[in-house]
Design a protein around this motif. Structure first.
Motif, PDB file in Angstrom:
ATOM      1  N   GLU A 269       0.816  -1.214   0.000  1.00  8.90           N
ATOM      2  CA  GLU A 269       0.000   0.000   0.000  1.00  8.90           C
ATOM      3  C   GLU A 269       0.850   1.265   0.000  1.00  8.90           C
ATOM      4  N   GLN A 270       2.134   1.142   0.401  1.00  4.54           N
ATOM      5  CA  GLN A 270       3.031   2.296   0.416  1.00  4.54           C
ATOM      6  C   GLN A 270       3.496   2.621  -1.010  1.00  4.54           C
ATOM      7  N   GLU A 271       3.976   3.840  -1.178  1.00  7.25           N
ATOM      8  CA  GLU A 271       4.526   4.260  -2.464  1.00  7.25           C
ATOM      9  C   GLU A 271       5.948   3.722  -2.598  1.00  7.25           C
ATOM     10  N   PRO A 272       6.238   2.900  -3.610  1.00  7.37           N
ATOM     11  CA  PRO A 272       7.593   2.348  -3.743  1.00  7.37           C
ATOM     12  C   PRO A 272       8.609   3.420  -4.117  1.00  7.37           C
ATOM     13  N   VAL A 273       9.832   3.227  -3.664  1.00  8.15           N
ATOM     14  CA  VAL A 273      10.921   4.138  -4.020  1.00  8.15           C
ATOM     15  C   VAL A 273      11.282   3.970  -5.487  1.00  8.15           C
ATOM     16  N   SER A 274      11.264   2.742  -5.962  1.00 11.44           N
ATOM     17  CA  SER A 274      11.565   2.465  -7.367  1.00 11.44           C
ATOM     18  C   SER A 274      10.890   1.166  -7.770  1.00 11.44           C
ATOM     19  N   THR A 275      10.619   1.052  -9.064  1.00 13.08           N
ATOM     20  CA  THR A 275      10.015  -0.154  -9.621  1.00 13.08           C
ATOM     21  C   THR A 275      10.661  -0.439 -10.968  1.00 13.08           C
ATOM     22  N   GLU A 276      11.033  -1.683 -11.189  1.00 11.73           N
ATOM     23  CA  GLU A 276      11.604  -2.073 -12.472  1.00 11.73           C
ATOM     24  C   GLU A 276      11.231  -3.519 -12.781  1.00 11.73           C
ATOM     25  N   VAL A 277      11.273  -3.842 -14.058  1.00 12.32           N
ATOM     26  CA  VAL A 277      10.932  -5.179 -14.520  1.00 12.32           C
ATOM     27  C   VAL A 277      12.158  -5.791 -15.181  1.00 12.32           C
ATOM     28  N   GLU A 278      12.557  -6.977 -14.678  1.00 11.48           N
ATOM     29  CA  GLU A 278      13.681  -7.709 -15.245  1.00 11.48           C
ATOM     30  C   GLU A 278      13.189  -9.085 -15.668  1.00 11.48           C
ATOM     31  N   LYS A 279      13.253  -9.347 -16.975  1.00 13.26           N
ATOM     32  CA  LYS A 279      12.775 -10.607 -17.530  1.00 13.26           C
ATOM     33  C   LYS A 279      11.317 -10.821 -17.130  1.00 13.26           C
ATOM     34  N   ASN A 280      11.031 -11.828 -16.311  1.00 19.41           N
ATOM     35  CA  ASN A 280       9.657 -12.131 -15.921  1.00 19.41           C
ATOM     36  C   ASN A 280       9.356 -11.718 -14.490  1.00 19.41           C
ATOM     37  N   SER A 281      10.162 -10.830 -13.925  1.00 13.28           N
ATOM     38  CA  SER A 281       9.991 -10.440 -12.525  1.00 13.28           C
ATOM     39  C   SER A 281       9.890  -8.925 -12.389  1.00 13.28           C
ATOM     40  N   GLN A 282       9.049  -8.514 -11.452  1.00  8.79           N
ATOM     41  CA  GLN A 282       8.919  -7.100 -11.101  1.00  8.79           C
ATOM     42  C   GLN A 282       9.558  -6.881  -9.736  1.00  8.79           C
ATOM     43  N   ILE A 283      10.446  -5.908  -9.663  1.00  6.32           N
ATOM     44  CA  ILE A 283      11.174  -5.630  -8.422  1.00  6.32           C
ATOM     45  C   ILE A 283      10.765  -4.255  -7.920  1.00  6.32           C
ATOM     46  N   CYS A 284      10.192  -4.224  -6.728  1.00  8.33           N
ATOM     47  CA  CYS A 284       9.774  -2.974  -6.094  1.00  8.33           C
ATOM     48  C   CYS A 284      10.607  -2.758  -4.832  1.00  8.33           C
ATOM     49  N   VAL A 285      11.047  -1.540  -4.628  1.00  8.26           N
ATOM     50  CA  VAL A 285      11.861  -1.178  -3.471  1.00  8.26           C
ATOM     51  C   VAL A 285      11.060  -0.230  -2.587  1.00  8.26           C
ATOM     52  N   TYR A 286      10.931  -0.570  -1.307  1.00  5.50           N
ATOM     53  CA  TYR A 286      10.224   0.260  -0.338  1.00  5.50           C
ATOM     54  C   TYR A 286      11.190   0.638   0.782  1.00  5.50           C
ATOM     55  N   GLN A 287      11.055   1.864   1.262  1.00  7.74           N
ATOM     56  CA  GLN A 287      11.890   2.334   2.369  1.00  7.74           C
ATOM     57  C   GLN A 287      10.998   2.810   3.500  1.00  7.74           C
ATOM     58  N   VAL A 288      11.254   2.294   4.707  1.00  5.50           N
ATOM     59  CA  VAL A 288      10.403   2.586   5.861  1.00  5.50           C
ATOM     60  C   VAL A 288      11.288   2.847   7.071  1.00  5.50           C
ATOM     61  N   GLN A 289      10.906   3.840   7.873  1.00  3.02           N
ATOM     62  CA  GLN A 289      11.513   4.032   9.184  1.00  3.02           C
ATOM     63  C   GLN A 289      10.704   3.185  10.165  1.00  3.02           C
ATOM     64  N   ALA A 290      11.278   2.098  10.629  1.00  2.00           N
ATOM     65  CA  ALA A 290      10.504   1.094  11.357  1.00  2.00           C
ATOM     66  C   ALA A 290      11.119   0.799  12.718  1.00  2.00           C
ATOM     67  N   TRP A 291      10.258   0.226  13.589  1.00  3.78           N
ATOM     68  CA  TRP A 291      10.685  -0.226  14.910  1.00  3.78           C
ATOM     69  C   TRP A 291      10.843  -1.743  14.907  1.00  3.78           C
ATOM     70  N   HIS A 292      11.832  -2.196  15.628  1.00  4.55           N
ATOM     71  CA  HIS A 292      11.994  -3.622  15.943  1.00  4.55           C
ATOM     72  C   HIS A 292      12.138  -3.714  17.463  1.00  4.55           C
ATOM     73  N   LYS A 293      11.423  -4.614  18.077  1.00  8.11           N
ATOM     74  CA  LYS A 293      11.375  -4.642  19.540  1.00  8.11           C
ATOM     75  C   LYS A 293      12.692  -5.042  20.179  1.00  8.11           C
ATOM     76  N   ASN A 294      13.635  -5.561  19.418  1.00 12.01           N
ATOM     77  CA  ASN A 294      14.946  -5.892  19.970  1.00 12.01           C
ATOM     78  C   ASN A 294      15.959  -4.763  19.820  1.00 12.01           C
ATOM     79  N   PHE A 295      15.569  -3.694  19.103  1.00 13.35           N
ATOM     80  CA  PHE A 295      16.455  -2.558  18.871  1.00 13.35           C
ATOM     81  C   PHE A 295      15.906  -1.338  19.602  1.00 13.35           C
ATOM     82  N   PRO A 296      16.759  -0.552  20.270  1.00 10.77           N
ATOM     83  CA  PRO A 296      16.266   0.610  21.016  1.00 10.77           C
ATOM     84  C   PRO A 296      15.915   1.813  20.147  1.00 10.77           C
ATOM     85  N   ASP A 297      16.456   1.903  18.949  1.00  9.29           N
ATOM     86  CA  ASP A 297      16.253   3.074  18.091  1.00  9.29           C
ATOM     87  C   ASP A 297      15.567   2.679  16.790  1.00  9.29           C
TER      88      ASP A 297
END
Length: 366
Positions: A269-297
């Motif tokens: 649902e997020q807006e991808p940073v980039s999208t490209e098609v290689e052969k029979n595959s579509q590659i989408c790149v997403y960037q998120v500022q996220a939390w992980h419960k094992n990391f303090p920051d």
């Protein structure tokens, strides 16, 4: 050979005249010889002043090889110091038979896809981002048993499942996620980083350190932070990550920081940073500022989602850094350049005797 001698003159501040002459003879022989790179083989290809005993004495002396590597790299990159450089590291495994080799242990070989009797080394290299070339700086062998057992490629003992109570032990206290206890392997790797930064000094502005998914944990992030660098690594594909909480403050208690869990459906649902098609595959790149419960920051997380257009199968790779200002394009580029260290391993094994050397006893010389 005159060009080689001119290049080796950069090492004169760190070597005496006698050692310098011995090194020139050894380098000339190593570059011209064929077959296994052993001390006996080198002595057979040397000219006057390169007897077998001389070769033995040279390698028996304690040399600061890291300093010698940096002096050569510094001379080669003298006109390129304004470019972007990063530090990369990985482990290399060298198979050995017998029982007398010093530091022998069981380590995982990616080439053979199994645990083998071998030696393991930590290798740290300086990478020129623009030229995409890696220059070896520091190589250390994993020797102590506690270090070998805590290394990512060490053979793990399969322990029987515990029959104790499930859950948190009674009376246990919360542990700090910043002041963490480092494993022996992480402490040795941190020592290599400190040594590399001390060698480089103010010549280069190093910001990032890149390692594979073995350092995709909080202890590794805190270890790298203590050296003043930012870590770039990879998380497990099933890592539990959360969006930042964007709701209103309820007015009571600590403000919420964990939003919805990041799933593939939510990510699309997020807006991808980039999208490209290689052969029979579509590659989408997403960037998120996220939390992980094992990391303090907050973590700077980049998702690389690959969808096969015919079958609809989806796979993803999760890269991360503790530097939240790093762009997704640069993060992916820096991590992909980590593979350049494999060419150093190839050269060391095929041309410089890493597969051929014998190390039957501990050398106590500093």
């Amino acid at each position: 050979m005159n060009e080689i001698i001119t290049t080796l003159e950069a090492l004169s501040p760190a070597l005496c005249s006698r050692t310098m002459k011995q090194l020139i003879v050894i380098v000339e022989a190593t570059l011209t010889m064929t077959g296994r790179v052993t001390m006996l083989g080198i002595s057979r290809w040397t000219e006057k002043g390169g007897s077998y005993r001389t070769i033995q004495r040279f390698f028996n002396e304690g040399h600061n090889w890291s300093q010698l590597c940096w002096l050569l790299v510094k001379q080669h990159l003298a006109s390129q110091f304004e470019q972007v450089f990063i530090l990369i590291a990985d482990e290399v495994v060298v198979t050995k038979s017998g029982k007398k080799t010093h530091g022998l242990g069981n380590f995982f070989s990616s080439i053979q896809s199994k645990t083998v009797r071998s030696l393991c080394f930590i290798s740290l290299s300086l990478l020129d981002v623009d030229s995409r070339k890696a220059y070896p700086l520091i190589t250390e062998q994993l020797l102590r048993e506690d270090v070998k057992n805590s290394a990512p490629k060490a053979a793990k003992n399969k322990l029987s499942p515990s029959k104790g109570k499930v859950g948190r032990p009674q009376g246990s206290k919360n542990k700090s996620r910043i002041n963490v206890k480092l494993s022996p392997f992480l402490m040795q790797l941190q020592g290599c980083l400190h040594q590399a930064l001390q060698l480089i000094g103010c010549e280069l502005a190093i910001v990032y350190f890149v390692y594979d998914g073995a350092l995709g944990n909080n202890a590794a992030v805190q270890m790298v932070k203590q050296t003043g660098l930012h870590l770039i690594s990879k998380l497990r594909h099933d890592s539990v990550l959360y969006f930042q909480y964007k709701g209103d403050y309820s007015g009571r208690g600590r403000p919420k920081k964990y939003g919805e869990r990041i799933t593939l459906e939510k990510l699309i649902e997020q807006e991808p940073v980039s999208t490209e098609v290689e052969k029979n595959s579509q590659i989408c790149v997403y960037q998120v500022q996220a939390w992980h419960k094992n990391f303090p920051d907050l973590l700077n997380v980049v998702f690389i989602v690959k969808t096969h257009l015919k079958t609809g199968r989806v796979s993803k790779v999760i890269l991360f850094s503790d530097d939240t200002s790093l762009a997704a394009k640069n993060l992916i580029n820096y991590y992909s350049l980590r593979f350049q260290i494999e060419f150093n391993f190839r050269d060391a094994k095929q041309y410089w005797g890493l597969e051929d050397f014998m190390n039957v006893k501990k050398n106590t010389r500093k």
